[in-house]
Every structure is written in structure tokens, then in C-alpha cells.
Design an enzyme around this catalytic site. Sequence first.
Site, PDB file in Angstrom:
ATOM      1  N   ASP A 118      15.431   6.765  22.341  1.00  0.00           N
ATOM      2  CA  ASP A 118      14.217   7.530  22.550  1.00  0.00           C
ATOM      3  C   ASP A 118      14.447   8.767  23.451  1.00  0.00           C
ATOM      4  O   ASP A 118      13.412   9.469  23.807  1.00  0.00           O
ATOM      5  CB  ASP A 118      13.007   6.670  23.020  1.00  0.00           C
ATOM      6  CG  ASP A 118      12.419   6.006  21.923  1.00  0.00           C
ATOM      7  OD1 ASP A 118      11.865   6.407  21.016  1.00  0.00           O
ATOM      8  OD2 ASP A 118      12.332   4.619  22.252  1.00  0.00           O
ATOM      9  N   GLU A 136       9.804  14.037  27.965  1.00  0.00           N
ATOM     10  CA  GLU A 136       8.447  14.202  28.841  1.00  0.00           C
ATOM     11  C   GLU A 136       8.141  12.860  29.676  1.00  0.00           C
ATOM     12  O   GLU A 136       7.669  12.833  30.842  1.00  0.00           O
ATOM     13  CB  GLU A 136       7.352  14.467  28.022  1.00  0.00           C
ATOM     14  CG  GLU A 136       6.021  14.361  28.539  1.00  0.00           C
ATOM     15  CD  GLU A 136       4.877  14.544  27.504  1.00  0.00           C
ATOM     16  OE1 GLU A 136       4.159  15.530  27.931  1.00  0.00           O
ATOM     17  OE2 GLU A 136       4.689  13.891  26.584  1.00  0.00           O
ATOM     18  N   ASP A 137       8.662  11.625  29.000  1.00  0.00           N
ATOM     19  CA  ASP A 137       8.258  10.490  29.710  1.00  0.00           C
ATOM     20  C   ASP A 137       8.806  10.199  30.942  1.00  0.00           C
ATOM     21  O   ASP A 137       8.474   9.056  31.620  1.00  0.00           O
ATOM     22  CB  ASP A 137       8.390   9.244  28.742  1.00  0.00           C
ATOM     23  CG  ASP A 137       7.527   9.757  27.466  1.00  0.00           C
ATOM     24  OD1 ASP A 137       6.207   9.709  27.614  1.00  0.00           O
ATOM     25  OD2 ASP A 137       7.908   9.318  26.179  1.00  0.00           O
ATOM     26  N   ARG A 186      13.973   2.166  28.173  1.00  0.00           N
ATOM     27  CA  ARG A 186      14.064   3.849  28.308  1.00  0.00           C
ATOM     28  C   ARG A 186      14.415   4.272  29.640  1.00  0.00           C
ATOM     29  O   ARG A 186      14.541   5.451  29.859  1.00  0.00           O
ATOM     30  CB  ARG A 186      12.683   4.409  27.859  1.00  0.00           C
ATOM     31  CG  ARG A 186      12.320   4.164  26.415  1.00  0.00           C
ATOM     32  CD  ARG A 186      11.238   5.276  26.033  1.00  0.00           C
ATOM     33  NE  ARG A 186      11.700   6.460  26.093  1.00  0.00           N
ATOM     34  CZ  ARG A 186      10.860   7.563  26.028  1.00  0.00           C
ATOM     35  NH1 ARG A 186       9.750   7.293  25.521  1.00  0.00           N
ATOM     36  NH2 ARG A 186      11.387   9.031  26.460  1.00  0.00           N
ATOM     37  N   ARG A 229       2.053   1.439  28.790  1.00  0.00           N
ATOM     38  CA  ARG A 229       3.035   1.880  29.789  1.00  0.00           C
ATOM     39  C   ARG A 229       3.062   2.168  31.050  1.00  0.00           C
ATOM     40  O   ARG A 229       3.780   1.984  31.879  1.00  0.00           O
ATOM     41  CB  ARG A 229       3.683   3.124  28.897  1.00  0.00           C
ATOM     42  CG  ARG A 229       4.431   2.936  27.553  1.00  0.00           C
ATOM     43  CD  ARG A 229       5.643   2.235  27.627  1.00  0.00           C
ATOM     44  NE  ARG A 229       6.033   1.987  26.165  1.00  0.00           N
ATOM     45  CZ  ARG A 229       6.640   2.802  25.312  1.00  0.00           C
ATOM     46  NH1 ARG A 229       6.732   4.158  25.861  1.00  0.00           N
ATOM     47  NH2 ARG A 229       6.917   2.556  24.249  1.00  0.00           N
ATOM     48  N   HIS A 254       0.086   6.630  24.379  1.00  0.00           N
ATOM     49  CA  HIS A 254       0.061   7.466  25.704  1.00  0.00           C
ATOM     50  C   HIS A 254      -1.339   8.241  25.593  1.00  0.00           C
ATOM     51  O   HIS A 254      -1.795   8.493  24.696  1.00  0.00           O
ATOM     52  CB  HIS A 254       0.968   8.580  25.674  1.00  0.00           C
ATOM     53  CG  HIS A 254       2.309   7.857  26.180  1.00  0.00           C
ATOM     54  ND1 HIS A 254       3.398   7.971  25.166  1.00  0.00           N
ATOM     55  CD2 HIS A 254       2.897   6.970  26.983  1.00  0.00           C
ATOM     56  CE1 HIS A 254       4.563   7.631  25.823  1.00  0.00           C
ATOM     57  NE2 HIS A 254       4.232   6.804  26.683  1.00  0.00           N
ATOM     58  N   CYS A 309       5.966  15.817  24.093  1.00  0.00           N
ATOM     59  CA  CYS A 309       6.987  14.528  24.517  1.00  0.00           C
ATOM     60  C   CYS A 309       8.495  14.973  24.470  1.00  0.00           C
ATOM     61  O   CYS A 309       9.299  14.496  25.303  1.00  0.00           O
ATOM     62  CB  CYS A 309       6.824  13.470  23.770  1.00  0.00           C
ATOM     63  SG  CYS A 309       6.911  13.303  22.086  1.00  0.00           S
TER      64      CYS A 309
END
Length: 254
Positions: free
Chosen positions: A60, A65-66, A85, A130, A160, A247
Amino acid sequence: MQVAITRAVSPSIIHCELTHLERQPINIDLATEQHAAYEAALTDLGCSVRRLVVQPDLPDSVFVEDMAVVLDEVALILRSGAPSRRPEATSVAEALGEYRELRTMQAPATLDGGDVLRIDRDLYIGVSGRSTLDGIRQVESFVMPFGYRVHPVEMTGCLHLKSAVTQVGERMLLVNPDWVDGGVFEGMQRIDVASDEPYAANALMLADAVIYPAAHRATGRRLEQKGVPLRLVDVTELMKAEGAVTCCSLIFRT
Ligand code: CIR
């Protein structure tokens, strides 16, 4: 200058995390082409694209962005709610450390950047699968000294917060009302996604145009009717990995 941090699509993206979607084959060559066109759109719209080293073992990792929230004063390095991740954050932190002082989220808190919608000095943060309340509190402790307000937002049905709502104009939001109550965003006008395009609320607003997935035609027309200038991109392969346009970059001023 405006910098956009990106990372090329991992060849292992077919093994990505999926929460609300069924797994479908992803055409890596097409995904790579679409991602390069997305980066070209960022460049055309005034960003200096800084591409991180590809991470073949992190499926991923294109979704940079995450891993972080970048504000003018500080960058927050997050602890993803998806354990697979978490290793992505190291290289993101290395890059951001060149531009900002860093604050790093501590376990057991978790938070994904896709849950953070910043509107001026208000940070709306989705309480999602998350992102925990503990994570939101840590963000608050990091940003309060700089005068930001933090608002936890209830949401449902999507990964999200920014799957459900993004900013498309100075006082304008694009919202999927089935997934989030648009009324919580004070002082903002709202455009709803077309009812047959539930995934259409993710748009990436830059100074001169909004980068937007071409696939969401009906919602795209609604945006244009409201005078929102769109720069359409094809991101069909990234959408199969439950990603979209916000993202794939971390954008900030230097
Ligand atoms: C994940 O489940 O983490 C990825 N497959 C998709 C992440 C998309 N990120 C985002 O919208 N901010």
C-alpha cells in the site's frame, strides 16, 4: 514553493489491504501509468513532485497520505491502524524531516492521514476503523500549541473520513451524506455525491483546480455546474486498492 511527496506504485499492490471492497485483479502497468499521469497533474498545477523510493515489499506504499499530517509549523508522523502499513512511515519521516520539525505518534494510538481533513486551522478527524480516539488526542496535543482546533467526526461505511468528505472550494465540501453528517463542518456549503457514485467524495483541491477521478462522471458534472474547476485523472486501478486522489500525495508549502 509547493512540494508533493509521492511514491511509485508497489509491484505488490495486488496484496493491498482491503476493507470495503472485494479483491479484483490490478493491472500494475496501467496503475503505474495512471500514477505517473497523476504526478504530471500535480506538476502542471504547480507542485514540485518529490518521489520517494519505491517499496516493493509494502503493497500500500503508494498511499503516502496515510503516514503523515503536514502543517505549516510541524509534521506529524502517524502510526497506521493497519499493522502491515506501519513500516511505510520510516521513509516518509526521513523525507519530511528535511522540511519540518517532526512529532511522532506513540503506541497504542493509531491514526491514518486519510482520516484528517484540514480546513484552515480546524482539523476534522474521522473516528474510523484505522484511527482511535487516543490517536486523535495525541494529534490534538501536537497541534494545540500552534493554534489548531481538533474535531473528532463520527463516520460509517467507508475506510477514511476523506472517503466521505473533502474540500472542493474555499467554503465548499463534497460529501457522501450516507457516510458522514455534513452538518458537523460549520460554515461550509455542501455538494452531495451522485447517489450511484458512493466513492466519489474524494477530491484533491489545489490552488487552481481540483484533481478528480474521471470515473465519477455524474458527480464531476455536479462539481462543474457549481463552478469547481476540475483536472480529471484516471485512477481506476488505484481505486481497486481502495485509494483515490488525496491518498497518493502529501502536499505542503516550503
Ligand atoms: C488501505 O487499506 O490502507 C489501502 N488499501 C488504501 C488506502 C487509501 N488511503 C487513503 O484513502 N488515504
